[in-house]
Design a protein around this motif. Structure first.
Motif, PDB file in Angstrom:
ATOM      1  N   GLN A  68       7.881   0.562  48.134  1.00  0.00           N
ATOM      2  CA  GLN A  68       7.732   1.934  47.635  1.00  0.00           C
ATOM      3  C   GLN A  68       8.904   2.810  48.060  1.00  0.00           C
ATOM      4  OE1 GLN A  68       3.861   3.345  48.891  1.00  0.00           O
ATOM      5  NE2 GLN A  68       2.978   2.984  46.883  1.00  0.00           N
ATOM      6  N   LYS A  69       9.456   2.529  49.236  1.00  0.00           N
ATOM      7  CA  LYS A  69      10.542   3.354  49.757  1.00  0.00           C
ATOM      8  C   LYS A  69      11.922   2.904  49.277  1.00  0.00           C
ATOM      9  CE  LYS A  69       8.063   4.460  54.042  1.00  0.00           C
ATOM     10  NZ  LYS A  69       8.042   4.281  55.525  1.00  0.00           N
ATOM     11  N   ARG A  70      12.084   1.594  49.086  1.00  0.00           N
ATOM     12  CA  ARG A  70      13.439   1.071  48.868  1.00  0.00           C
ATOM     13  C   ARG A  70      13.648   0.361  47.536  1.00  0.00           C
ATOM     14  NH1 ARG A  70      11.928   0.492  54.073  1.00  0.00           N
ATOM     15  NH2 ARG A  70      13.349   1.204  55.703  1.00  0.00           N
ATOM     16  N   ALA A  71      12.589   0.150  46.762  1.00  0.00           N
ATOM     17  CA  ALA A  71      12.744  -0.640  45.544  1.00  0.00           C
ATOM     18  C   ALA A  71      12.245   0.104  44.317  1.00  0.00           C
ATOM     19  CB  ALA A  71      11.989  -1.964  45.695  1.00  0.00           C
ATOM     20  N   ASN A  72      12.477  -0.510  43.167  1.00  0.00           N
ATOM     21  CA  ASN A  72      11.988   0.004  41.902  1.00  0.00           C
ATOM     22  C   ASN A  72      10.470   0.096  41.945  1.00  0.00           C
ATOM     23  OD1 ASN A  72      10.930  -0.288  39.084  1.00  0.00           O
ATOM     24  ND2 ASN A  72      13.114  -0.175  38.611  1.00  0.00           N
ATOM     25  N   PRO A  73       9.857   1.146  41.375  1.00  0.00           N
ATOM     26  CA  PRO A  73       8.399   1.284  41.385  1.00  0.00           C
ATOM     27  C   PRO A  73       7.665   0.067  40.826  1.00  0.00           C
ATOM     28  CG  PRO A  73       9.414   3.313  40.650  1.00  0.00           C
ATOM     29  CD  PRO A  73      10.517   2.304  40.751  1.00  0.00           C
ATOM     30  N   LEU A  74       8.329  -0.676  39.931  1.00  0.00           N
ATOM     31  CA  LEU A  74       7.703  -1.872  39.372  1.00  0.00           C
ATOM     32  C   LEU A  74       7.380  -2.891  40.461  1.00  0.00           C
ATOM     33  CD1 LEU A  74       6.847  -3.673  36.985  1.00  0.00           C
ATOM     34  CD2 LEU A  74       9.252  -4.389  36.780  1.00  0.00           C
ATOM     35  N   MET A  75       8.206  -2.930  41.512  1.00  0.00           N
ATOM     36  CA  MET A  75       7.995  -3.908  42.576  1.00  0.00           C
ATOM     37  C   MET A  75       6.661  -3.727  43.274  1.00  0.00           C
ATOM     38  SD  MET A  75      10.476  -5.984  42.508  1.00  0.00           S
ATOM     39  CE  MET A  75      10.193  -6.839  44.058  1.00  0.00           C
ATOM     40  N   ALA A  76       6.148  -2.499  43.286  1.00  0.00           N
ATOM     41  CA  ALA A  76       4.850  -2.255  43.930  1.00  0.00           C
ATOM     42  C   ALA A  76       3.743  -3.043  43.252  1.00  0.00           C
ATOM     43  CB  ALA A  76       4.527  -0.766  43.898  1.00  0.00           C
ATOM     44  N   ARG A  77       3.937  -3.352  41.973  1.00  0.00           N
ATOM     45  CA  ARG A  77       2.930  -4.123  41.246  1.00  0.00           C
ATOM     46  C   ARG A  77       2.908  -5.583  41.677  1.00  0.00           C
ATOM     47  NH1 ARG A  77       0.996  -1.920  36.224  1.00  0.00           N
ATOM     48  NH2 ARG A  77       1.831   0.162  35.793  1.00  0.00           N
ATOM     49  N   TYR A  78       3.957  -6.025  42.373  1.00  0.00           N
ATOM     50  CA  TYR A  78       4.015  -7.414  42.832  1.00  0.00           C
ATOM     51  C   TYR A  78       3.441  -7.604  44.232  1.00  0.00           C
ATOM     52  CZ  TYR A  78       6.898  -8.539  38.791  1.00  0.00           C
ATOM     53  OH  TYR A  78       7.343  -8.737  37.503  1.00  0.00           O
ATOM     54  N   VAL A  79       2.983  -6.508  44.847  1.00  0.00           N
ATOM     55  CA  VAL A  79       2.365  -6.594  46.172  1.00  0.00           C
ATOM     56  C   VAL A  79       1.196  -7.571  46.191  1.00  0.00           C
ATOM     57  CG1 VAL A  79       1.004  -5.311  47.875  1.00  0.00           C
ATOM     58  CG2 VAL A  79       3.130  -4.342  47.000  1.00  0.00           C
TER      59      VAL A  79
END
Length: 326
Positions: free
Chosen positions: A167-178
């Motif tokens: 959330q702090k360092r990557a594209n918002p899309l990456m949060a969906r891969y959590v």
């Protein structure tokens, strides 16, 4: 003309090939069998037992025997013959997995939601792993609890850590891969811990005729590693492909107007992936896994000595076989 009888102890397809294994597991993990009542399942088991000794009811069709075999293999443990909990059967992976995975993919924005759905997922995984364990290696309550809490902790730590970092360092899309990162990490902890007795004591390994000749810890590690990899592969397409699809769809106005349907849409899409991926993941490796005797001789000399004693006339086979579990 006599009707050719079916060998109920042999699969209908050639399990030495991926295609044969895929057809077999698509057949066995058919989620429609989950709605079959216990009475029908027990009746199918009884019919199979009668057929094996040639005492099935007169006029029983080949189709009825094949369907009874399907019900038996989808609902009863291959080692013990016990009726499995419906929620722990591999045939429940599609309905159970689509509901939980769809929820994890939809509710990823808050830490509370991430923690809750990872806990639900690990509870489901623990039940599936226990239900499909190698029954020749009993697991104590303490070991079960250790596996469950360790896997849940691994999932939550991974999920919260990835969520905070991405959330702090990557594209918002990456949060969906959590959710996928957490599920992969949890599988790496859950399955080995749930089946730790097999690693500690070894699993029974047999010759071509099913005769138990010795035990092997290396075989246990091999089987558990394959199962862990298969479980990650099973959920990967849905959890890796759906996030960018949903991210794109949610930019459209018509999707914004039906926000309450986003979760059901993701659940149904995950179900489409799992319908294909459950048999695919199960078919990646042969169920009756093999291990070279030379490997046992090199790494487990004490078990190799037991093997030699149990081999008639000293004829030691080149390969031994064991059920890797699911």
């Amino acid at each position: 003309m006599a009707v050719e009888r079916i060998d109920l102890d042999k699969p209908l397809w050639d399990l030495s090939t991926f295609a044969g294994r895929w057809k077999h597991f698509a057949w066995v993990t058919d989620f429609r069998t989950c709605t079959t009542s216990s009475e029908q399942l027990l009746a199918a088991k009884e019919l199979c037992e009668q057929y094996r000794v040639g005492k099935e009811p007169v006029g029983t069709s080949k189709e009825k025997i094949i369907y009874a075999k399907k019900l038996y293999e989808s609902a009863f443990h291959p080692d013990t013959g016990d009726l499995q909990n419906v929620f722990g059967r591999m045939s429940f992976q599609v309905p159970g997995g689509m509901a939980i995975t769809g929820a994890m993919l939809q509710f990823y924005r808050t830490t509370t939601a991430v923690v809750f759905w990872q806990w639900v997922n690990q509870s489901f995984n623990a039940l599936v792993n226990y239900t499909n364990r190698n029954a020749n290696s009993p697991v104590s309550t303490t070991q079960l609890c250790t596996a469950y809490f360790s896997a849940t902790a691994a999932a939550m730590i991974t999920a919260i850590g990835c969520k905070s970092y991405w959330q702090k360092r990557a594209n918002p899309l990456m949060a969906r891969y959590v959710p996928f990162a957490a599920v992969a990490a949890a599988n790496c902890a859950n399955i080995p811990l749930m089946r730790q007795v097999e690693i500690a004591n070894g699993v029974d390994v047999c010759d071509d005729n099913g005769n138990k000749l010795t035990k092997s810890k290396i075989a246990a590690v091999k089987g558990i590693s394959q199962v862990t990899f298969s479980r990650i592969v099973m959920c990967a397409p849905g959890m890796l492909i759906l996030p960018p699809i949903m991210a794109k769809l949610e930019t459209y106005g018509w999707m914004q107007r039906i926000k309450p349907l986003h979760a059901p849409i993701q659940i149904m899409l995950v179900g489409c992936f799992l319908t294909f991926m459950v048999p695919t993941a199960c078919a990646l490796f042969p169920q009756n896994c093999s291990i070279a005797v030379s490997t046992i001789q090199k790494w487990e000399p004490e078990n190799y000595e037991i093997l030699k004693k149990n081999c008639k006339d000293g004829n030691v086979p080149k390969f031994l076989y064991f059920n890797k579990g699911l």
